[in-house]
Design a protein around this motif. Structure first.
Motif, PDB file in Angstrom:
ATOM      1  N   SER A 276       0.807  -1.224   0.000  1.00 56.04           N
ATOM      2  CA  SER A 276       0.000   0.000   0.000  1.00 56.04           C
ATOM      3  C   SER A 276       0.838   1.272   0.000  1.00 56.04           C
ATOM      4  O   SER A 276       0.342   2.354  -0.348  1.00 56.04           O
ATOM      5  CB  SER A 276      -0.932   0.011   1.218  1.00 56.04           C
ATOM      6  OG  SER A 276      -1.858  -1.044   1.162  1.00 56.04           O
ATOM      7  N   MET A 277       2.094   1.161   0.390  1.00 54.07           N
ATOM      8  CA  MET A 277       2.964   2.336   0.420  1.00 54.07           C
ATOM      9  C   MET A 277       3.460   2.737  -0.964  1.00 54.07           C
ATOM     10  O   MET A 277       4.041   3.807  -1.132  1.00 54.07           O
ATOM     11  CB  MET A 277       4.172   2.067   1.331  1.00 54.07           C
ATOM     12  CG  MET A 277       3.810   1.811   2.773  1.00 54.07           C
ATOM     13  SD  MET A 277       5.282   1.405   3.758  1.00 54.07           S
ATOM     14  CE  MET A 277       4.537   1.024   5.346  1.00 54.07           C
TER      15      MET A 277
ATOM     16  N   TYR B  31     -20.910   4.267  -1.041  1.00 57.53           N
ATOM     17  CA  TYR B  31     -21.667   5.180  -0.177  1.00 57.53           C
ATOM     18  C   TYR B  31     -21.172   5.093   1.270  1.00 57.53           C
ATOM     19  O   TYR B  31     -20.957   6.120   1.927  1.00 57.53           O
ATOM     20  CB  TYR B  31     -23.155   4.849  -0.250  1.00 57.53           C
ATOM     21  CG  TYR B  31     -24.002   5.677   0.686  1.00 57.53           C
ATOM     22  CD1 TYR B  31     -24.375   6.971   0.356  1.00 57.53           C
ATOM     23  CD2 TYR B  31     -24.421   5.153   1.908  1.00 57.53           C
ATOM     24  CE1 TYR B  31     -25.147   7.739   1.213  1.00 57.53           C
ATOM     25  CE2 TYR B  31     -25.194   5.908   2.785  1.00 57.53           C
ATOM     26  CZ  TYR B  31     -25.552   7.204   2.429  1.00 57.53           C
ATOM     27  OH  TYR B  31     -26.307   7.958   3.294  1.00 57.53           O
ATOM     28  N   LEU B  32     -20.966   3.879   1.764  1.00 62.27           N
ATOM     29  CA  LEU B  32     -20.507   3.706   3.142  1.00 62.27           C
ATOM     30  C   LEU B  32     -19.112   4.301   3.351  1.00 62.27           C
ATOM     31  O   LEU B  32     -18.875   5.033   4.322  1.00 62.27           O
ATOM     32  CB  LEU B  32     -20.502   2.222   3.515  1.00 62.27           C
ATOM     33  CG  LEU B  32     -21.869   1.575   3.702  1.00 62.27           C
ATOM     34  CD1 LEU B  32     -21.716   0.076   3.952  1.00 62.27           C
ATOM     35  CD2 LEU B  32     -22.629   2.222   4.859  1.00 62.27           C
ATOM     36  N   THR B  33     -18.194   3.992   2.441  1.00 64.47           N
ATOM     37  CA  THR B  33     -16.842   4.551   2.572  1.00 64.47           C
ATOM     38  C   THR B  33     -16.869   6.065   2.363  1.00 64.47           C
ATOM     39  O   THR B  33     -16.092   6.801   2.993  1.00 64.47           O
ATOM     40  CB  THR B  33     -15.877   3.900   1.560  1.00 64.47           C
ATOM     41  OG1 THR B  33     -16.425   3.991   0.242  1.00 64.47           O
ATOM     42  CG2 THR B  33     -15.625   2.441   1.908  1.00 64.47           C
ATOM     43  N   GLY B  34     -17.786   6.537   1.510  1.00 63.48           N
ATOM     44  CA  GLY B  34     -17.927   7.978   1.310  1.00 63.48           C
ATOM     45  C   GLY B  34     -18.421   8.687   2.559  1.00 63.48           C
ATOM     46  O   GLY B  34     -17.989   9.807   2.862  1.00 63.48           O
TER      47      GLY B  34
ATOM     48  N   HIS C 257      -5.298  11.563   2.181  1.00 64.20           N
ATOM     49  CA  HIS C 257      -6.349  10.870   1.444  1.00 64.20           C
ATOM     50  C   HIS C 257      -5.874   9.502   0.973  1.00 64.20           C
ATOM     51  O   HIS C 257      -6.642   8.524   0.997  1.00 64.20           O
ATOM     52  CB  HIS C 257      -6.801  11.701   0.232  1.00 64.20           C
ATOM     53  CG  HIS C 257      -7.943  11.076  -0.500  1.00 64.20           C
ATOM     54  ND1 HIS C 257      -7.790  10.429  -1.704  1.00 64.20           N
ATOM     55  CD2 HIS C 257      -9.261  10.963  -0.178  1.00 64.20           C
ATOM     56  CE1 HIS C 257      -8.960   9.963  -2.101  1.00 64.20           C
ATOM     57  NE2 HIS C 257      -9.862  10.273  -1.189  1.00 64.20           N
ATOM     58  N   LYS C 258      -4.629   9.414   0.541  1.00 59.91           N
ATOM     59  CA  LYS C 258      -4.089   8.110   0.144  1.00 59.91           C
ATOM     60  C   LYS C 258      -4.136   7.137   1.311  1.00 59.91           C
ATOM     61  O   LYS C 258      -4.526   5.970   1.145  1.00 59.91           O
ATOM     62  CB  LYS C 258      -2.641   8.251  -0.357  1.00 59.91           C
ATOM     63  CG  LYS C 258      -2.017   6.919  -0.746  1.00 59.91           C
ATOM     64  CD  LYS C 258      -0.554   7.064  -1.143  1.00 59.91           C
ATOM     65  CE  LYS C 258       0.061   5.690  -1.417  1.00 59.91           C
ATOM     66  NZ  LYS C 258       1.490   5.763  -1.767  1.00 59.91           N
TER      67      LYS C 258
ATOM     68  N   ARG D  64      -6.253   3.693   1.206  1.00 62.91           N
ATOM     69  CA  ARG D  64      -5.564   2.414   1.418  1.00 62.91           C
ATOM     70  C   ARG D  64      -6.160   1.660   2.607  1.00 62.91           C
ATOM     71  O   ARG D  64      -6.303   0.428   2.580  1.00 62.91           O
ATOM     72  CB  ARG D  64      -4.074   2.659   1.653  1.00 62.91           C
ATOM     73  CG  ARG D  64      -3.301   3.166   0.446  1.00 62.91           C
ATOM     74  CD  ARG D  64      -3.360   2.209  -0.729  1.00 62.91           C
ATOM     75  NE  ARG D  64      -2.301   2.451  -1.702  1.00 62.91           N
ATOM     76  CZ  ARG D  64      -2.215   1.846  -2.873  1.00 62.91           C
ATOM     77  NH1 ARG D  64      -3.134   0.982  -3.247  1.00 62.91           N
ATOM     78  NH2 ARG D  64      -1.208   2.105  -3.698  1.00 62.91           N
ATOM     79  N   LEU D  65      -6.543   2.387   3.633  1.00 61.63           N
ATOM     80  CA  LEU D  65      -7.131   1.739   4.812  1.00 61.63           C
ATOM     81  C   LEU D  65      -8.494   1.138   4.504  1.00 61.63           C
ATOM     82  O   LEU D  65      -8.884   0.136   5.116  1.00 61.63           O
ATOM     83  CB  LEU D  65      -7.241   2.745   5.960  1.00 61.63           C
ATOM     84  CG  LEU D  65      -5.926   3.074   6.672  1.00 61.63           C
ATOM     85  CD1 LEU D  65      -6.118   4.232   7.638  1.00 61.63           C
ATOM     86  CD2 LEU D  65      -5.381   1.845   7.407  1.00 61.63           C
ATOM     87  N   THR D  66      -9.230   1.727   3.558  1.00 66.25           N
ATOM     88  CA  THR D  66     -10.525   1.133   3.201  1.00 66.25           C
ATOM     89  C   THR D  66     -10.345  -0.238   2.552  1.00 66.25           C
ATOM     90  O   THR D  66     -11.165  -1.137   2.743  1.00 66.25           O
ATOM     91  CB  THR D  66     -11.317   2.048   2.244  1.00 66.25           C
ATOM     92  OG1 THR D  66     -10.605   2.203   1.001  1.00 66.25           O
ATOM     93  CG2 THR D  66     -11.577   3.412   2.871  1.00 66.25           C
ATOM     94  N   VAL D  67      -9.263  -0.388   1.774  1.00 60.89           N
ATOM     95  CA  VAL D  67      -8.987  -1.697   1.173  1.00 60.89           C
ATOM     96  C   VAL D  67      -8.570  -2.694   2.253  1.00 60.89           C
ATOM     97  O   VAL D  67      -9.032  -3.847   2.267  1.00 60.89           O
ATOM     98  CB  VAL D  67      -7.891  -1.586   0.094  1.00 60.89           C
ATOM     99  CG1 VAL D  67      -7.597  -2.957  -0.506  1.00 60.89           C
ATOM    100  CG2 VAL D  67      -8.309  -0.615  -1.000  1.00 60.89           C
ATOM    101  N   LEU D  68      -7.708  -2.265   3.176  1.00 58.57           N
ATOM    102  CA  LEU D  68      -7.307  -3.151   4.272  1.00 58.57           C
ATOM    103  C   LEU D  68      -8.499  -3.527   5.140  1.00 58.57           C
ATOM    104  O   LEU D  68      -8.588  -4.664   5.634  1.00 58.57           O
ATOM    105  CB  LEU D  68      -6.224  -2.472   5.118  1.00 58.57           C
ATOM    106  CG  LEU D  68      -4.834  -2.393   4.488  1.00 58.57           C
ATOM    107  CD1 LEU D  68      -3.916  -1.514   5.326  1.00 58.57           C
ATOM    108  CD2 LEU D  68      -4.224  -3.792   4.330  1.00 58.57           C
ATOM    109  N   ALA D  69      -9.428  -2.597   5.331  1.00 54.39           N
ATOM    110  CA  ALA D  69     -10.635  -2.901   6.100  1.00 54.39           C
ATOM    111  C   ALA D  69     -11.450  -3.995   5.413  1.00 54.39           C
ATOM    112  O   ALA D  69     -11.975  -4.911   6.066  1.00 54.39           O
ATOM    113  CB  ALA D  69     -11.471  -1.640   6.281  1.00 54.39           C
TER     114      ALA D  69
END
Length: 474
Positions: A20-21, A79-82, A106-107, A111-116
């Motif tokens: 992710s980095m 919508y939820l992540t937004g 923002h990055k 990236r944290l939304t994908v890890l979530a």
């Protein structure tokens, strides 16, 4: 044993965090940027506009700028992540003015939304499928399968590198396969419907689920049980669709607009160089010049059905869980080779069933998974992810080979021929990859390396499809 599985999950999450980095799709590439901006833009659209406007072109929703083109469950996820993004910093999703935002903060959020999604959906799903594979086939390989599913470079590089959420659709697919293997057919129907409503590319797997579940209905001992089971499965699927599509079902035009966004014939049979049959023969016969899109779509549908019907009919007639896994592999490979509008990332849809086949064909599946990453190297190079790709492939190879040697110590003696073929193939792929990195293409043929990679990969996938058919029918 549980500690080993926990260690594998944490190790996989650490690898994802490291990837992710790195760079992502469309970084600093105005005005359209890439998939990273597409996912962010969907958050912007879904939290600022009424649900019925999500798929409709308007002043505030320019469909030419990364308009939503995935099913409703993807839109709800956006919508939820937004909503979370809006709580943290409204500038992330402010209508119009947030386009192309690329701050470090923002990055980190994206990236944290994908890890979530990895933690909440994908990791529990691959634990489930690993355990259910072990229970169904008694191969005692759940730890190996878990590790391989968790660290497969293709999925990590596309989701945590390039930037997508394939972990959600693949997670639902894994849950559906796990449920089916454990004879939880209604759960399988429900979770696969979720997968299909997250990404329409899950159509690659729809026929094997349909054939298997319909076959279980016909295997009932009485007409009453047959009707009851069929109605329960159909109700599960239709009810799930109805709930997810409810905002658009009140209007035929609204429903048609969503479907038009999901299946855009205007884009052509392929866009970038992709390792499928149509892109390969386009070198000799320019399809887009001689065949209009609607005719090409019909040709693709016909060719795909011819390629997938035999394996699925055989599954229906001679249902078994092993045949189901093999049919998933064969059907996905056929869809990838012959269907309309294939993307290079769709090879992930073949990769999950291929890892499930590791219990029977470890050397062959390692070969396929390496090739699957090779086929995506033009995309990964564009995203500046070649170094992470090489690092992940080395890690994956070492772990996969350790699993292979531990469980198949006597196979090396019996399979010298296949080992020689695999070595030649691997040397070819490595040579082509290094050549594409150090040798500039001629000005006349700027896409020569992606084209060579796609043709070589297409030949491999076609060979694996033939191999899968031979294994299934013999």
């Amino acid at each position: 044993m549980h500690s080993e599985m926990i260690a594998a999950i944490f190790g996989a999450l650490a690898l994802r965090s490291i990837i992710s980095m790195n760079s992502y799709s469309g970084f600093n590439q105005a005005p359209m940027f890439g998939d990273y901006e597409a996912q962010r833009h969907w958050q912007e659209v879904t939290i600022n506009l009424d649900v019925k406007q999500w798929y409709t072109n308007s002043t505030h929703n320019d469909l030419q700028y990364w308009g939503l083109d995935y099913p409703p469950l993807t839109a709800y996820h956006s919508y939820l992540t937004g909503r979370v993004a809006k709580l943290l910093n409204y500038s992330y999703v402010e209508l119009h003015t947030s386009r192309g935002i690329e701050t470090k903060e923002h990055k980190s959020f994206m990236r944290l939304t994908v890890l979530a999604a990895d933690i909440l959906v994908y990791m529990p799903a691959i634990i489930a499928i690993s355990v259910c594979m072990d229970l169904a086939f008694e191969k005692n390989l759940k730890h190996h399968l878990l590790v391989l599913l968790a660290i497969y470079p293709g999925q990590i590089l596309i989701d945590n590198g390039h930037f997508q959420y394939n972990n959600i659709s693949l997670g639902f697919l894994a849950l559906a396969v796990a449920a089916l293997l454990c004879n939880r057919n209604y759960i399988a129907a429900f979770t696969f419907t979720l997968a299909l409503n997250y990404k329409q590319m899950e159509l690659y797997h729809a026929l094997p689920f349909f054939a298997y579940l319909l076959s279980t209905c016909f295997s009932q001992n009485s007409l009453r049980l047959f009707v009851t089971k069929l109605l329960m499965i159909a109700t599960t699927v239709l009810a799930t669709f109805s709930i997810l599509w409810y905002p658009w079902l009140g209007s035929v035009d609204a429903t048609a607009q969503v479907l038009h966004r999901l299946f855009p014939l205007g884009r052509g049979v392929f866009e970038d160089k992709v390792a499928n049959f149509w892109c390969s023969i386009n070198v000799i016969y320019k399809l887009k010049k001689h065949i209009i899109n609607h005719e090409m779509a019909l040709i693709c549908i016909g060719t795909t059905l011819l390629a997938v019907l035999p394996t699925n009919v055989q599954l229906f007639c001679r249902r078994s869980k092993y045949t189901f896994i093999l049919t998933l592999f064969n059907t996905a490979a056929a869809f990838f080779l012959f269907s309309f509008q294939v993307h290079e990332k769709s090879i992930l849809l073949i990769s999950l069933p291929s890892i499930c086949l590791f219990a029977w064909w470890p050397k062959e599946m390692l070969w396929f998974l390496k090739m699957s990453v090779f086929s995506m190297t033009p995309l990964l190079k564009k995203d500046n992810l070649i170094v992470p790709t090489c690092a992940l492939m080395i890690i994956f190879h070492l772990i996969f080979m350790c699993s292979y040697f531990e469980t198949n110590q006597n196979i090396m003696i019996r399979k010298n021929r296949i080992r020689s073929i695999i070595k030649i193939s691997e040397i070819l792929m490595i040579s082509i990859l290094f050549a594409s990195l150090i040798i500039e293409p001629p000005a006349r043929y700027p896409d020569i390396w992606p084209l060579i990679i796609s043709i070589i990969s297409c030949a491999h996938i076609f060979m694996f499809l033939v191999w899968g058919y031979v294994k299934q029918f013999t």
